[in-house]
Enzyme design. Structure first.
Site, mmCIF file in Angstrom:
data_model
loop_
_atom_site.group_PDB
_atom_site.id
_atom_site.type_symbol
_atom_site.label_atom_id
_atom_site.label_comp_id
_atom_site.label_asym_id
_atom_site.label_seq_id
_atom_site.Cartn_x
_atom_site.Cartn_y
_atom_site.Cartn_z
ATOM 1 N N GLY A 13 -16.241 -30.318 -7.149
ATOM 2 C CA GLY A 13 -15.129 -30.318 -8.106
ATOM 3 C C GLY A 13 -15.650 -30.375 -9.538
ATOM 4 N N ASN A 114 -21.804 -36.338 -4.299
ATOM 5 C CA ASN A 114 -22.568 -36.756 -3.108
ATOM 6 C C ASN A 114 -22.829 -35.623 -2.110
ATOM 7 O OD1 ASN A 114 -19.800 -37.245 -2.964
ATOM 8 N ND2 ASN A 114 -20.098 -39.450 -2.728
ATOM 9 N N THR A 142 -19.464 -36.261 -11.196
ATOM 10 C CA THR A 142 -18.194 -36.323 -10.465
ATOM 11 C C THR A 142 -17.223 -37.238 -11.201
ATOM 12 O OG1 THR A 142 -17.018 -37.048 -8.471
ATOM 13 C CG2 THR A 142 -19.133 -38.073 -8.818
ATOM 14 N N ASP A 144 -15.084 -38.749 -9.749
ATOM 15 C CA ASP A 144 -14.767 -39.828 -8.795
ATOM 16 C C ASP A 144 -15.599 -41.092 -9.011
ATOM 17 O OD1 ASP A 144 -13.141 -37.895 -7.768
ATOM 18 O OD2 ASP A 144 -14.266 -37.613 -5.903
ATOM 19 N N MET A 190 -6.682 -38.791 -8.780
ATOM 20 C CA MET A 190 -7.715 -38.315 -7.844
ATOM 21 C C MET A 190 -8.752 -39.403 -7.542
ATOM 22 S SD MET A 190 -8.743 -34.448 -8.879
ATOM 23 C CE MET A 190 -7.782 -33.016 -8.362
ATOM 24 N N GLY A 191 -9.692 -39.055 -6.689
ATOM 25 C CA GLY A 191 -10.787 -39.987 -6.406
ATOM 26 C C GLY A 191 -11.041 -40.186 -4.923
ATOM 27 N N GLN A 303 -6.698 -34.021 -14.978
ATOM 28 C CA GLN A 303 -7.576 -35.152 -15.262
ATOM 29 C C GLN A 303 -9.056 -34.763 -15.286
ATOM 30 O OE1 GLN A 303 -7.027 -37.942 -11.733
ATOM 31 N NE2 GLN A 303 -6.026 -36.096 -11.036
ATOM 32 N N ARG A 304 -9.414 -33.662 -14.654
ATOM 33 C CA ARG A 304 -10.827 -33.286 -14.690
ATOM 34 C C ARG A 304 -11.092 -32.113 -15.639
ATOM 35 N NH1 ARG A 304 -11.030 -31.009 -8.493
ATOM 36 N NH2 ARG A 304 -10.306 -28.919 -8.956
HETATM 37 O O1 F6P Z 1 -14.593 -34.478 -5.822
HETATM 38 C C1 F6P Z 1 -13.861 -34.424 -6.983
HETATM 39 C C2 F6P Z 1 -12.401 -34.218 -6.714
HETATM 40 O O2 F6P Z 1 -11.848 -34.015 -7.972
HETATM 41 C C3 F6P Z 1 -11.698 -35.341 -5.933
HETATM 42 O O3 F6P Z 1 -11.316 -36.411 -6.710
HETATM 43 C C4 F6P Z 1 -10.525 -34.620 -5.352
HETATM 44 O O4 F6P Z 1 -10.044 -35.217 -4.178
HETATM 45 C C5 F6P Z 1 -11.079 -33.288 -5.060
HETATM 46 O O5 F6P Z 1 -12.141 -33.064 -5.965
HETATM 47 C C6 F6P Z 1 -10.070 -32.198 -5.172
HETATM 48 O O6 F6P Z 1 -10.664 -30.996 -4.914
HETATM 49 P P1 F6P Z 1 -9.886 -29.619 -4.898
HETATM 50 O O7 F6P Z 1 -9.521 -29.313 -6.306
HETATM 51 O O8 F6P Z 1 -10.863 -28.679 -4.322
HETATM 52 O O9 F6P Z 1 -8.681 -29.835 -4.053
#
Ligand code: F6P
Length: 422
Positions: A13, A114, A142, A144, A190-191, A303-304
């Site tokens: 992500g 991870n 990450t 997370d 998320m997380g 958020q990301r």
């Molecule tokens: O691993 C980072 C993350 O942002 C998690 O917090 C979240 O569950 C996941 O990726 C979501 O991924 P995607 O956008 O592929 O659904």
């Protein structure tokens, strides 16, 4: 002796600062005299299809570098690809190492979480097994914040800053709207299985804001009935209730609350289910049970991706770990991940170190139980003291036409930006 090439990839992500690590890798590799820095398109998966770029075609000067640092999401594209074990499918490794040799790659850097560290672990093990010359370094990333042995991960601070800010703005909105009308808002963060980001909603608490009424982390089993009772009790005292929940909260049987919603369940290569819908399930549930107005807010990708609100500390540390990854490889190290060590809180200072990636891959660092209150519905001051330094400082976007400008594979960097402004 003339140095070979560096290959860098982004995986998993994205975050608001993952490209700052890419910038750190590029800059340090150039400064240290490596020949070229190649970027994998869409991580190891794209690389196996010979998808890569020469980063010097895109980063031509310091201003391009600055623009890259301010660009959210993965400039190179990412993947979620699970490497097979060596004994399961050796051909995957043979293919990768054949390409690495062909491109004269000396250093392989993977910026990821991870699951991505599992790739570094397996590739460095294979290199030892076969006596391959390449060195493999993991660069942490990450939102997370669930990587072991590092104080925190790049990406977390900026996401926490966005989450704290937006939670505060949501609470303000709810309060401005509540004249004689009870309303309940559920915010989903998320997380996955780690509650670091959800706990960051507590950052909103201060002189001008009470913060959320309750915060539910995945580390503590979630009780639906108890949740309703708590909301009901709060509504007797006040008109506005705001609860923050992790996308990954689960009941005592281990069932994710988001799995209680109808709809198809998509699963990635690592078996992680896509978590979404927890807040809307809970908001509907409260509406049905208590009959008040409810709203669900899912921060989701915002958020990301919110680089406009990135933390300066985070952007700088992301750049620093990228540079530290190149330095470690240049010093002959392999099979490690760069970690951030916190030296002090006030003033906040940190440095980098490295750890054996075998101790990090596939592990999940959770919020310690003693950083969550006894009732399991809020984080402690210790938690807030840990996060607060990581959200400090701003990194202003370069604005064009009223919006932040990004560096992309199709744009021509700062020159283009300069002309666009005319
Ligand atoms: O691993 C980072 C993350 O942002 C998690 O917090 C979240 O569950 C996941 O990726 C979501 O991924 P995607 O956008 O592929 O659904």
């Amino acid at each position: 002796m003339k140095k070979g090439n560096v290959l860098v990839g982004q995986s998993g992500g994205p975050t608001a600062v993952i490209n700052s690590s890419l910038a750190g890798v590029f800059k340090t590799a150039m400064d240290r005299g490596f020949n070229k820095v190649y970027g994998m398109r869409y991580g190891i998966q794209g690389f196996m299809d010979e998808q890569y770029v020469d980063l010097s075609d895109y980063i031509k000067n310091e201003l391009d570098l600055e623009l890259l640092k301010r660009t959210p999401s993965a400039f190179l594209g990412t993947c979620r690809y699970k490497m097979p074990a060596i004994h399961e499918d050796r051909s995957v490794y043979e293919r990768i190492f054949e390409l690495l040799d062909k491109m004269d790659i000396e250093v392989f850097i993977y910026i990821g979480g991870n699951d991505s560290m599992d790739t570094i672990k397996k590739l460095s093990d294979y290199a030892i097994l076969t006596g391959a010359k390449q060195r493999f370094i993991g660069c942490p990333k990450t939102i997370d914040n669930d990587l072991a042995l590092t104080d925190h991960t790049p990406g977390f601070g900026s996401a926490a800053k966005y989450i704290g800010t937006s939670t505060k703005e949501i609470i303000r909105d709810c309060l401005g709207f509540s004249y004689q009308k009870k309303n309940v808002t559920v915010i989903e963060v998320m997380g996955r299985n780690a509650g670091w980001l959800t706990g960051a909603t507590a950052l909103s608490k201060g002189e001008d804001c009470d913060g959320p009424d309750m915060i539910f982390l995945p580390e503590v089993p979630f009780d639906l009935k108890k949740f309703k009772e708590q909301v009901e009790k709060l509504l007797k005292k006040k008109d506005v209730v705001v609860a923050a929940v992790s996308e990954g909260i689960k009941d005592a049987n281990g069932t994710y609350i988001c799995q209680l919603t109808a709809g198809s369940e998509s699963v990635d290569a690592f078996g992680h289910i896509q978590m979404t819908g927890t807040a809307s399930f809970l908001a509907n549930y409260i509406h049905d049970e208590l009959g008040c107005k409810t709203r669900a807010v899912e921060f989701s990708t915002l958020q990301r991706a919110a680089a406009h609100l990135a933390s300066r500390i985070d952007i700088n540390e992301a750049f620093m770990v990228g540079g530290a990854a190149v330095k470690a490889a240049d010093e002959g190290i392999s099979g490690v991940m760069v970690v951030i060590d916190r030296l002090s809180d006030d003033p906040y200072q940190s440095t980098t170190g490295v750890y054996d990636v075998h101790r990090i891959a596939n592990d999940e660092k959770l919020v310690p139980r003693n950083w969550i209150n006894k009732d399991g519905n809020y984080v402690t001051d210790e938690f807030i003291d840990y996060v607060r330094p990581l959200i400090q400082g701003d990194y202003q976007p370069m604005m064009v036409g009223g919006l932040p400008r990004h560096l992309t594979m199709n744009s021509k960097g700062y020159k283009d930006l300069y002309n666009a402004d005319k």
